[in-house]
Structure formats: structure tokens, C-alpha cells
Write a protein that holds these residues in place. Sequence first.
Motif, PDB file in Angstrom:
ATOM      1  N   ALA A  11       0.818  -1.205   0.000  1.00  0.00           N
ATOM      2  CA  ALA A  11       0.000   0.000   0.000  1.00  0.00           C
ATOM      3  C   ALA A  11       0.854   1.258   0.000  1.00  0.00           C
ATOM      4  O   ALA A  11       0.556   2.225  -0.712  1.00  0.00           O
ATOM      5  CB  ALA A  11      -0.922  -0.012   1.223  1.00  0.00           C
ATOM      6  N   SER A  14       2.330   1.692  -3.389  1.00  0.00           N
ATOM      7  CA  SER A  14       1.339   2.173  -4.348  1.00  0.00           C
ATOM      8  C   SER A  14       1.162   3.678  -4.246  1.00  0.00           C
ATOM      9  O   SER A  14       1.045   4.382  -5.254  1.00  0.00           O
ATOM     10  CB  SER A  14       0.001   1.471  -4.094  1.00  0.00           C
ATOM     11  OG  SER A  14       0.147   0.084  -4.232  1.00  0.00           O
ATOM     12  N   LEU A  18       2.217   7.168  -7.157  1.00  0.00           N
ATOM     13  CA  LEU A  18       1.491   8.347  -7.606  1.00  0.00           C
ATOM     14  C   LEU A  18       2.322   9.614  -7.499  1.00  0.00           C
ATOM     15  O   LEU A  18       2.136  10.566  -8.251  1.00  0.00           O
ATOM     16  CB  LEU A  18       0.213   8.513  -6.788  1.00  0.00           C
ATOM     17  CG  LEU A  18      -0.814   7.379  -6.911  1.00  0.00           C
ATOM     18  CD1 LEU A  18      -1.985   7.654  -5.988  1.00  0.00           C
ATOM     19  CD2 LEU A  18      -1.258   7.210  -8.341  1.00  0.00           C
ATOM     20  N   SER A  21       6.150   9.413 -10.329  1.00  0.00           N
ATOM     21  CA  SER A  21       6.018   8.911 -11.684  1.00  0.00           C
ATOM     22  C   SER A  21       7.082   9.492 -12.583  1.00  0.00           C
ATOM     23  O   SER A  21       7.215  10.699 -12.711  1.00  0.00           O
ATOM     24  CB  SER A  21       4.639   9.287 -12.240  1.00  0.00           C
ATOM     25  OG  SER A  21       4.591   9.057 -13.617  1.00  0.00           O
ATOM     26  N   VAL A  38      -4.360   5.713 -15.173  1.00  0.00           N
ATOM     27  CA  VAL A  38      -4.209   5.069 -13.872  1.00  0.00           C
ATOM     28  C   VAL A  38      -4.613   3.608 -14.000  1.00  0.00           C
ATOM     29  O   VAL A  38      -5.634   3.293 -14.625  1.00  0.00           O
ATOM     30  CB  VAL A  38      -5.072   5.769 -12.808  1.00  0.00           C
ATOM     31  CG1 VAL A  38      -4.961   5.054 -11.468  1.00  0.00           C
ATOM     32  CG2 VAL A  38      -4.670   7.231 -12.660  1.00  0.00           C
ATOM     33  N   LEU A  40      -5.189  -0.088 -11.739  1.00  0.00           N
ATOM     34  CA  LEU A  40      -5.384  -0.632 -10.398  1.00  0.00           C
ATOM     35  C   LEU A  40      -5.863  -2.072 -10.509  1.00  0.00           C
ATOM     36  O   LEU A  40      -6.784  -2.382 -11.260  1.00  0.00           O
ATOM     37  CB  LEU A  40      -6.407   0.196  -9.626  1.00  0.00           C
ATOM     38  CG  LEU A  40      -6.737  -0.287  -8.205  1.00  0.00           C
ATOM     39  CD1 LEU A  40      -5.501  -0.225  -7.318  1.00  0.00           C
ATOM     40  CD2 LEU A  40      -7.871   0.544  -7.617  1.00  0.00           C
ATOM     41  N   PRO A  58      -1.703  -4.831  -3.890  1.00  0.00           N
ATOM     42  CA  PRO A  58      -2.256  -4.039  -4.987  1.00  0.00           C
ATOM     43  C   PRO A  58      -1.228  -3.773  -6.065  1.00  0.00           C
ATOM     44  O   PRO A  58      -0.037  -3.608  -5.790  1.00  0.00           O
ATOM     45  CB  PRO A  58      -2.675  -2.734  -4.293  1.00  0.00           C
ATOM     46  CG  PRO A  58      -1.728  -2.622  -3.141  1.00  0.00           C
ATOM     47  CD  PRO A  58      -1.459  -4.024  -2.683  1.00  0.00           C
ATOM     48  N   VAL A  60      -0.555  -0.925  -8.762  1.00  0.00           N
ATOM     49  CA  VAL A  60      -0.928   0.445  -9.112  1.00  0.00           C
ATOM     50  C   VAL A  60       0.083   0.982 -10.111  1.00  0.00           C
ATOM     51  O   VAL A  60       1.289   0.828  -9.920  1.00  0.00           O
ATOM     52  CB  VAL A  60      -0.975   1.357  -7.874  1.00  0.00           C
ATOM     53  CG1 VAL A  60      -1.276   2.799  -8.276  1.00  0.00           C
ATOM     54  CG2 VAL A  60      -2.004   0.860  -6.884  1.00  0.00           C
ATOM     55  N   ASP A  61      -0.392   1.584 -11.177  1.00  0.00           N
ATOM     56  CA  ASP A  61       0.492   2.232 -12.143  1.00  0.00           C
ATOM     57  C   ASP A  61      -0.110   3.579 -12.503  1.00  0.00           C
ATOM     58  O   ASP A  61      -1.334   3.726 -12.584  1.00  0.00           O
ATOM     59  CB  ASP A  61       0.658   1.372 -13.394  1.00  0.00           C
ATOM     60  CG  ASP A  61       1.705   1.944 -14.333  1.00  0.00           C
ATOM     61  OD1 ASP A  61       2.891   1.968 -13.951  1.00  0.00           O
ATOM     62  OD2 ASP A  61       1.345   2.380 -15.449  1.00  0.00           O
ATOM     63  N   PHE A  62       0.767   4.557 -12.722  1.00  0.00           N
ATOM     64  CA  PHE A  62       0.329   5.930 -12.965  1.00  0.00           C
ATOM     65  C   PHE A  62       1.223   6.539 -14.032  1.00  0.00           C
ATOM     66  O   PHE A  62       2.447   6.437 -13.949  1.00  0.00           O
ATOM     67  CB  PHE A  62       0.425   6.717 -11.656  1.00  0.00           C
ATOM     68  CG  PHE A  62       0.210   8.194 -11.789  1.00  0.00           C
ATOM     69  CD1 PHE A  62      -1.071   8.709 -11.904  1.00  0.00           C
ATOM     70  CD2 PHE A  62       1.284   9.062 -11.798  1.00  0.00           C
ATOM     71  CE1 PHE A  62      -1.272  10.076 -12.008  1.00  0.00           C
ATOM     72  CE2 PHE A  62       1.093  10.423 -11.914  1.00  0.00           C
ATOM     73  CZ  PHE A  62      -0.188  10.937 -12.018  1.00  0.00           C
ATOM     74  N   ALA A 257      -4.295  -5.517 -14.105  1.00  0.00           N
ATOM     75  CA  ALA A 257      -4.991  -4.317 -13.642  1.00  0.00           C
ATOM     76  C   ALA A 257      -5.876  -3.762 -14.748  1.00  0.00           C
ATOM     77  O   ALA A 257      -5.614  -3.956 -15.939  1.00  0.00           O
ATOM     78  CB  ALA A 257      -3.984  -3.255 -13.198  1.00  0.00           C
ATOM     79  N   THR A 259      -7.118  -0.342 -16.501  1.00  0.00           N
ATOM     80  CA  THR A 259      -6.616   1.022 -16.653  1.00  0.00           C
ATOM     81  C   THR A 259      -7.758   1.964 -17.073  1.00  0.00           C
ATOM     82  O   THR A 259      -8.701   1.547 -17.754  1.00  0.00           O
ATOM     83  CB  THR A 259      -5.493   1.101 -17.698  1.00  0.00           C
ATOM     84  OG1 THR A 259      -6.022   0.903 -19.017  1.00  0.00           O
ATOM     85  CG2 THR A 259      -4.412   0.068 -17.421  1.00  0.00           C
TER      86      THR A 259
END
Length: 267
Positions: A11, A14, A18, A21, A38, A40, A58, A60-62, A257, A259
Motif C-alpha cells: 500500500a 502504491s 502516484l 512517476s 491510472v 489498479l 495491490p 498500481v500504475d500511474f 490491472a 486502466t
Amino acid sequence: MPINSRTLTAAIASGCALLASPAAAQDDPSDGAKRTRVALGPQVKPSWPGAEDVSFGPLVDFATAYGDTPFEFEAPDESFGFAVATSDDFAVGPVLSFESKRDSADVGGVLPDVDFSLEVGGFVNYTVSENFRLRAEARQGVTGHEGFIAVLGADFITRDADEYLLSIGPRVTLADSSYQDAYYSVTPAQSIASGLPAYDASGGVQSVGVVIGYIQQLSERWGIYTYAEYDRLVDDAANSPVVTTFGSRDQYSGGIALTYTFDGGIF
């Protein structure tokens, strides 16, 4: 799922994604209107370096881009970071990574814990061509294992702008003796207590592997992001009684994930 140290690690990581990046640091607003993508979803990773079991967390990609410029390529296994110096071919910047805690219970209750590890360091990217990139990443643990680890990689990339992107490439991971000792060595005192043979893991090549990533746009807004990674422990890490008794030389990671791309940015 109950909250534990590995879930908390994922977490925290993740959230850092954000804020750190690489795309956000390199895009030029003069190229047009800003777009943000984004992702998830869930992912699995080895519970600790050398573990047989995996832990869920999780994914997570941004990423951001401007105008019609495609989102910049980022390999699935990259640490969180951003470029502070760029040219047509090179990018250099800091990185931040985490390694979750290895509990004594994970290794039979006979070896000590390895605390949560915060790793800081840097990366260098070299873009050989539109379809080929080299990357070197080096990190120093400032908590937990307190060792040094480096990852050398190459990626072949094929894409149709943002409609789809497929990448695949080899990885070589190196670690110093401090890192190796934390996870793979058995001291004489620990040998007496555990019954495992005493073992002194030296620094060097820790693993070799391959990473595959795929992004597919399903509509103007929605898409799929997925990756799979396989690493094979070698040399002293592979021969450690910790691995042969409680873990595995084969290390698997992967995730998928959903997007969503929208106009504008989060910040």
C-alpha cells in the motif's frame, strides 16, 4: 484480507507510485493537453527473497502524457522514481523501493527476522532505439537488510502508440554480502539452534530472469495492464540451506490491472 506488514508495504509503495512517476517529471506541457492513465488491480510477489510462497498486494500504475504523444514506456519491475536529467538517449534519476519483512516463522522459526527494508538509489536508462532500451538500477538498503542490490535489464518493445504495448527482456540481479547474509547465510550459532548447516553467502549474481509486460487499450478510456516475471536464484543464493529447506530457487511475480485514461492530471 487481514492487514499485515506485506500488505502495508504494498500500500505504501502504491502511494509512492502516484508521487514519483517518471512520466510526470519528463513530459513537456507545451506538447498539448495533459492525459493521465491510472491502473489498479491485484498482483502476487514472493513473500521474501527466496520464498516458495507468494503474497498478494495491490498493483498500481500511474502515467501522464501530453497531446498525441504516447505514454512513455516503463518496465513492470522498475522501482518508483523520476528522471532529473534527460537527453535524446539517456535518463538518470533517483529511485525508491521496498522489501517486506521476513518473519522468523517464514523460515521455521529458527532464523531471525529481517525487518522491513527501505531501499534508496538511482537508475540510468539508455534508449538504443525505438524498440530497445537498456536500464541499470542500484539501491542501498537503509533499514532491514541494509545491503546493496542492483538490477541490470534490457527490454524489447513493440507498440502501436497507446493502442497496445508489449515488452519483454532479461534481468540480472546482483547483491553484496550484507544483502546475501540477511536472507541466505546461516551463522554457526544459528546452525546449532536450527540444525541447518552453517553457510556464508557471498556477494555476486543473485538471480537471472525475464519480465514480460502488456498493455491493451479496450476503448478510448478503458484498458488492461498485465505483467509476469520469473527469476531463478543462482550461485550462493540458490545453494543456501535457507532456500533449499524453506524456499525455492524459482521466483514468480505477476499481476493484472484495469486502466482508465482521462483528460487532465491528478496534480
